[in-house]
Design an enzyme around this catalytic site. Structure first.
Site, PDB file in Angstrom:
ATOM      1  N   ARG A 136       0.840  -1.190   0.000  1.00 51.65           N
ATOM      2  CA  ARG A 136       0.000   0.000   0.000  1.00 51.65           C
ATOM      3  C   ARG A 136       0.879   1.245   0.000  1.00 51.65           C
ATOM      4  O   ARG A 136       2.009   1.231   0.490  1.00 51.65           O
ATOM      5  CB  ARG A 136      -0.936   0.004   1.208  1.00 51.65           C
ATOM      6  CG  ARG A 136      -1.947  -1.137   1.188  1.00 51.65           C
ATOM      7  CD  ARG A 136      -2.833  -1.113   2.415  1.00 51.65           C
ATOM      8  NE  ARG A 136      -3.892  -2.121   2.321  1.00 51.65           N
ATOM      9  CZ  ARG A 136      -3.753  -3.380   2.712  1.00 51.65           C
ATOM     10  NH1 ARG A 136      -2.595  -3.791   3.229  1.00 51.65           N
ATOM     11  NH2 ARG A 136      -4.754  -4.232   2.595  1.00 51.65           N
ATOM     12  N   LYS A 146      -2.615  -2.835   7.696  1.00 51.04           N
ATOM     13  CA  LYS A 146      -4.055  -2.615   7.820  1.00 51.04           C
ATOM     14  C   LYS A 146      -4.707  -3.714   8.649  1.00 51.04           C
ATOM     15  O   LYS A 146      -5.615  -3.456   9.440  1.00 51.04           O
ATOM     16  CB  LYS A 146      -4.688  -2.560   6.430  1.00 51.04           C
ATOM     17  CG  LYS A 146      -6.159  -2.177   6.428  1.00 51.04           C
ATOM     18  CD  LYS A 146      -6.680  -2.015   5.015  1.00 51.04           C
ATOM     19  CE  LYS A 146      -8.150  -1.602   5.020  1.00 51.04           C
ATOM     20  NZ  LYS A 146      -8.677  -1.445   3.636  1.00 51.04           N
ATOM     21  N   HIS A 196      -3.853   3.041  -5.729  1.00 49.70           N
ATOM     22  CA  HIS A 196      -4.213   1.776  -5.100  1.00 49.70           C
ATOM     23  C   HIS A 196      -4.443   0.678  -6.139  1.00 49.70           C
ATOM     24  O   HIS A 196      -4.315  -0.511  -5.832  1.00 49.70           O
ATOM     25  CB  HIS A 196      -5.466   1.927  -4.231  1.00 49.70           C
ATOM     26  CG  HIS A 196      -5.730   0.742  -3.357  1.00 49.70           C
ATOM     27  ND1 HIS A 196      -4.938   0.417  -2.275  1.00 49.70           N
ATOM     28  CD2 HIS A 196      -6.679  -0.233  -3.432  1.00 49.70           C
ATOM     29  CE1 HIS A 196      -5.400  -0.690  -1.703  1.00 49.70           C
ATOM     30  NE2 HIS A 196      -6.453  -1.097  -2.388  1.00 49.70           N
ATOM     31  N   ARG A 247      -1.697  -1.848  -6.649  1.00 48.51           N
ATOM     32  CA  ARG A 247      -1.778  -3.066  -5.825  1.00 48.51           C
ATOM     33  C   ARG A 247      -2.674  -4.111  -6.490  1.00 48.51           C
ATOM     34  O   ARG A 247      -2.339  -5.299  -6.517  1.00 48.51           O
ATOM     35  CB  ARG A 247      -2.302  -2.695  -4.440  1.00 48.51           C
ATOM     36  CG  ARG A 247      -2.489  -3.864  -3.482  1.00 48.51           C
ATOM     37  CD  ARG A 247      -2.817  -3.316  -2.094  1.00 48.51           C
ATOM     38  NE  ARG A 247      -3.318  -4.313  -1.166  1.00 48.51           N
ATOM     39  CZ  ARG A 247      -2.549  -5.131  -0.444  1.00 48.51           C
ATOM     40  NH1 ARG A 247      -1.243  -5.087  -0.584  1.00 48.51           N
ATOM     41  NH2 ARG A 247      -3.088  -5.984   0.405  1.00 48.51           N
ATOM     42  N   TRP A 250      -3.421  -9.797   3.321  1.00 48.53           N
ATOM     43  CA  TRP A 250      -4.870  -9.741   3.499  1.00 48.53           C
ATOM     44  C   TRP A 250      -5.289 -10.617   4.674  1.00 48.53           C
ATOM     45  O   TRP A 250      -4.736 -11.700   4.881  1.00 48.53           O
ATOM     46  CB  TRP A 250      -5.584 -10.209   2.235  1.00 48.53           C
ATOM     47  CG  TRP A 250      -5.625  -9.182   1.153  1.00 48.53           C
ATOM     48  CD1 TRP A 250      -6.355  -8.030   1.138  1.00 48.53           C
ATOM     49  CD2 TRP A 250      -4.897  -9.199  -0.087  1.00 48.53           C
ATOM     50  NE1 TRP A 250      -6.131  -7.331  -0.028  1.00 48.53           N
ATOM     51  CE2 TRP A 250      -5.250  -8.011  -0.802  1.00 48.53           C
ATOM     52  CE3 TRP A 250      -3.995 -10.090  -0.667  1.00 48.53           C
ATOM     53  CZ2 TRP A 250      -4.726  -7.717  -2.054  1.00 48.53           C
ATOM     54  CZ3 TRP A 250      -3.466  -9.789  -1.902  1.00 48.53           C
ATOM     55  CH2 TRP A 250      -3.840  -8.612  -2.582  1.00 48.53           C
ATOM     56  N   TYR A 270      -9.659 -12.040  -7.481  1.00 47.38           N
ATOM     57  CA  TYR A 270      -8.690 -12.166  -8.570  1.00 47.38           C
ATOM     58  C   TYR A 270      -8.701 -13.548  -9.209  1.00 47.38           C
ATOM     59  O   TYR A 270      -8.046 -13.769 -10.224  1.00 47.38           O
ATOM     60  CB  TYR A 270      -7.272 -11.892  -8.038  1.00 47.38           C
ATOM     61  CG  TYR A 270      -7.112 -10.560  -7.350  1.00 47.38           C
ATOM     62  CD1 TYR A 270      -7.036  -9.381  -8.089  1.00 47.38           C
ATOM     63  CD2 TYR A 270      -7.039 -10.473  -5.970  1.00 47.38           C
ATOM     64  CE1 TYR A 270      -6.904  -8.148  -7.461  1.00 47.38           C
ATOM     65  CE2 TYR A 270      -6.892  -9.247  -5.338  1.00 47.38           C
ATOM     66  CZ  TYR A 270      -6.837  -8.100  -6.081  1.00 47.38           C
ATOM     67  OH  TYR A 270      -6.698  -6.884  -5.461  1.00 47.38           O
TER      68      TYR A 270
END
Length: 353
Positions: free
Chosen positions: A197, A224, A283, A286, A309, A318
């Site tokens: 990020r 995050k 973003h 990414r 994640w 994806y």
């Protein structure tokens, strides 16, 4: 004990002891003595019913909001939670927590945003963030704190599924060529190479990099998901880091010898337009990195680790980019398991084709 005023205040405060001996002292929220006395009497009555009849103590929205925010202080999204709770406090302040209904909560969701003197309609995706914060607070109140018997069911609002925005390698090369500033180009190349990020890239310190072992790491308090991220560095990422050696004593990326405090969005948008690319945020770099990984055969569980994640659902978006792992399953629904009637053995494939 009973009700009294504090020095320098016109507001009445309640001071009582529960049947169990616990002392309760807080503001009644009123300067009217009669109202304060009524509040005091109701509080005593409620506490007696809790102790003698086993009833649940009434808790207010304000109490729940305060406790929820205190318990959220270490969360990466604390600022957003605080914003969301402040919005609902405008509507539900003073209300008993167990009186909130599903319909009232949905009616209280914000409709517009008023940032920078500009009024814009909020998307359901953004409104779902508010809903998620309140859902988390009410679930805690029901299942962890024991303040309410059940929490209202709050399903998310319908959101239109959008395509994951990513660009090809050729488009990425065009974009990098149109970026005129060296530090911005280096940040972008590093983003395509690592999928980090923007905040993690701009805040990357030399103490987080090992060029010998070709790796970097993001600390839990910087991630995050509040979990550490190990970042393997490919050749392009290593080259970018080496180009920035000696430019700043602490940070890997700098601007004129100083830390980068703000991304130059205007210059980024000009570069995107000059490269002939539509609607491409930083973003989306990414997203592009993740898309390239999947297309290159990286398993989704490994991609989840690489990207830091916390939920598997985040990488499933994806999966459609590389359905090769499903190819052998496609044969399970062929019409002709053997040569179809009237077709010689060996010619069935040409018929299907």
């Amino acid at each position: 004990m009973g009700i009294r005023k504090r020095k320098g205040s016109d507001v009445w405060y309640v001071d009582v002891r529960t049947p169990g001996g616990e002392r309760i002292r807080h503001s009644t929220g009123t300067t009217n003595r009669k109202e304060a006395q009524e509040y005091h009497d109701k509080l005593k009555h409620d506490q007696w019913r809790v102790a003698k009849l086993g009833e649940r103590a009434a808790r207010t929205f304000d109490e729940a909001a305060l406790r929820f925010l205190r318990e959220s202080e270490d969360k990466a999204d604390y600022v957003h939670r605080e914003l969301h709770i402040a919005h609902f406090c405008e509507r539900f302040a003073g209300r008993n927590l167990d009186t909130l209904t599903r319909d009232e909560i949905f009616d209280a969701l914000p409709q517009v945003s008023r940032k920078s003197k500009k009024v814009t309609a909020l998307t359901n995706g953004t409104r779902n963030l508010y809903l998620g914060t309140l859902r988390a607070m009410l679930n805690k109140a029901a299942h962890e704190w024991g303040w309410i018997a059940t929490a209202p069911k709050l399903p998310n609002l319908a959101v239109a599924n959008k395509r994951v925005r990513w660009i090809t390698r050729d488009e990425a090369r065009k974009l990098l060529k149109t970026i005129r500033t060296d530090w911005m180009r280096d940040v972008a190349v590093f983003g395509f190479a690592t999928g980090l990020r923007q905040a993690n890239i701009l805040g990357l310190e030399w103490s987080q990099v090992d060029l010998v072992k070709r790796r970097a790491w993001i600390h839990p308090d910087q991630a995050k998901a509040r979990k550490p991220i190990g970042v393997p560095l490919n050749t392009e990422a290593v080259e970018v880091i080496r180009r920035n050696l000696g430019r700043h004593s602490t940070f890997v990326f700098s601007r004129r010898g100083k830390p980068i405090v703000k991304w130059d969005l205007a210059q980024w948008n000009r570069a995107v337009a000059a490269a002939g690319i539509d609607h491409f945020r930083f973003h989306d770099v990414r997203h592009t990195w993740a898309s390239w990984h999947v297309q290159g055969g990286t398993p989704l569980n490994r991609l989840m680790e690489l990207g830091g994640w916390s939920k598997y659902e985040m990488v499933l978006r994806y999966a459609h980019l590389a359905p090769d792992h499903l190819a052998h399953h496609a044969e399970a629904v062929t019409i002709w398991a053997q040569s179809p009637p009237g077709v010689p053995e060996g010619n069935a494939k040409s018929l299907v084709a």
